[in-house]
Motif scaffolding. Structure first.
Motif, mmCIF file in Angstrom:
data_model
loop_
_atom_site.group_PDB
_atom_site.id
_atom_site.type_symbol
_atom_site.label_atom_id
_atom_site.label_comp_id
_atom_site.label_asym_id
_atom_site.label_seq_id
_atom_site.Cartn_x
_atom_site.Cartn_y
_atom_site.Cartn_z
ATOM 1 N N VAL A 1 0.844 -1.182 0.000
ATOM 2 C CA VAL A 1 0.000 0.000 0.000
ATOM 3 C C VAL A 1 0.886 1.241 0.000
ATOM 4 O O VAL A 1 1.992 1.234 0.559
ATOM 5 C CB VAL A 1 -0.956 -0.003 1.225
ATOM 6 N N TYR B 1 -2.380 4.974 2.885
ATOM 7 C CA TYR B 1 -2.694 4.261 4.130
ATOM 8 C C TYR B 1 -3.015 5.254 5.246
ATOM 9 O O TYR B 1 -4.020 5.120 5.958
ATOM 10 C CB TYR B 1 -1.501 3.389 4.509
ATOM 11 N N GLY C 1 -5.538 4.352 8.258
ATOM 12 C CA GLY C 1 -4.896 3.109 8.648
ATOM 13 C C GLY C 1 -5.900 2.011 8.934
ATOM 14 O O GLY C 1 -7.076 2.097 8.573
ATOM 15 N N GLU D 1 -8.293 -5.400 6.871
ATOM 16 C CA GLU D 1 -7.786 -5.003 5.568
ATOM 17 C C GLU D 1 -8.915 -4.771 4.571
ATOM 18 O O GLU D 1 -8.790 -3.946 3.661
ATOM 19 C CB GLU D 1 -6.797 -6.041 5.034
#
Length: 335
Positions: free
Chosen positions: A182, A187, A192, A203
């Motif tokens: 990523v 991110y 995050g 994820e």
């Protein structure tokens, strides 16, 4: 350590918690098959108490270690580790992954050649049966209209053999956290991984938010890794059942717009009730209890997500339960 690795564009971060045996088994393959000019291999330790730190110092002194003061779980552990690096790209790599030679180059080439791609994954095969796809991610992940995840190469418990049938690069709904590249800035801008998830489906949540931001998520099968899977929680473990059911509900509640959220969650709860009944019929009391706890804790946790940016990325998606159980479509190529 090859000093070139400190100037590499990629930080390959392995999050470890009491995984000394996995580090001894898999870290040599990561180091041998990762070009130091492309990626520095880093171990972020989640407060291990099993001698992992001593092992790294004695057997892998060339590896940079990021020491966290306690176990923050998969999600927050990676958030803290990624905050400590400054490379353009990061790879979240499970400690039980064996990369093939040259695995990093195709991922990096794709990301550099496609600026609109925010994240990507390699083809993930089983380290126990190297001709077979691995359960967690296979060759790219998708979500059905009710939020159930499935993959190119794996639908529910049907796992396909890799015959090159999915060797094309393509956009997917989500990429596996077992081996996830990523853009670090993407991110961070996406917030995050959600620490409330602790582990499992975090994820998928991240990829949903990356796509809401207008970025693409892809699978790049020219890169191949082999994943043991279940290194911390094996498939069918009640704790895994709990996290998967709870976090899937959180995923939908958090990311779906208010106008469709209620109906979708109602349908999902009905399907979960059927799953609970199936566990009872199998006398799997622990898994049945895990489903009940998941729904209880979801009701407690959901209030924190009412104002979260949302978008309906499931509209028009197929119903994988009907496809699989009623229509007999067991493989992605059948869909």
């Amino acid at each position: 350590m090859n000093t070139d690795s400190r100037h590499a564009p990629v930080s390959v971060i392995i999050l470890n918690w009491n995984g000394a045996s996995m580090l001894r088994r898999y870290l040599p393959h990561v180091l041998a098959n990762t070009d130091p000019a492309l990626g520095e291999v880093i171990v972020a330790d989640n407060g291990s108490t099993d001698g992992s730190i001593d092992l790294l110092a004695c057997e892998f002194p060339e590896v940079r270690v990021l020491r966290l003061d306690r176990n923050y779980g998969f999600a927050e552990g990676y958030n803290r580790a990624i905050a400590m690096v400054d490379t353009e790209f990061v790879v979240l790599l499970n400690s039980d992954v064996r990369p093939s030679p040259g695995w990093l180059a195709p991922l990096l080439e794709h990301m550099r050649g496609n600026p609109s791609t925010g994240a990507c994954q390699p083809k993930i095969l089983s380290d126990l049966d190297t001709d077979s796809f691995e359960y967690a991610g296979a060759c790219g992940g998708f979500l059905d209209c009710n939020g159930y995840p499935y993959c190119r190469g794996r639908i529910f418990d049907t796992i396909e053999y890799d015959r090159g049938q999915y060797d094309t690069v393509m956009s997917v709904d989500w990429a596996s956290g077992a081996a996830l590249m990523v853009r670090r800035e993407v991110y961070e801008n996406a917030g995050g991984l959600d620490a409330a998830f602790f582990a499992h489906m975090e994820e998928i949540d991240l990829c949903w938010r990356i796509r809401l931001a207008g970025m693409d998520v892809c699978v790049v099968p020219q890169s191949i890794v082999y994943h043991l899977g279940g290194g911390t929680l094996p498939q069918g473990n009640p704790r895994k059942v709990y996290l998967n059911f709870r976090n899937n509900l959180l995923l939908l509640h958090k990311n779906l717009p208010v106008k469709v959220r209620g109906r979708r969650l109602l349908i999902r709860r009905l399907y979960d009730t059927l799953a609970w009944g199936m566990f009872l019929l199998k006398f799997d009391w622990k898994s049945a209890g895990a489903v009940l706890r998941a729904h209880r804790d979801f009701r407690r946790m959901r209030s924190g997500y009412y104002t979260y940016p949302a978008g309906d990325l499931l509209s028009g998606h197929r119903n994988i339960i009907l496809d699989y159980y009623l229509k007999g479509k067991k493989k992605y190529s059948d869909l």
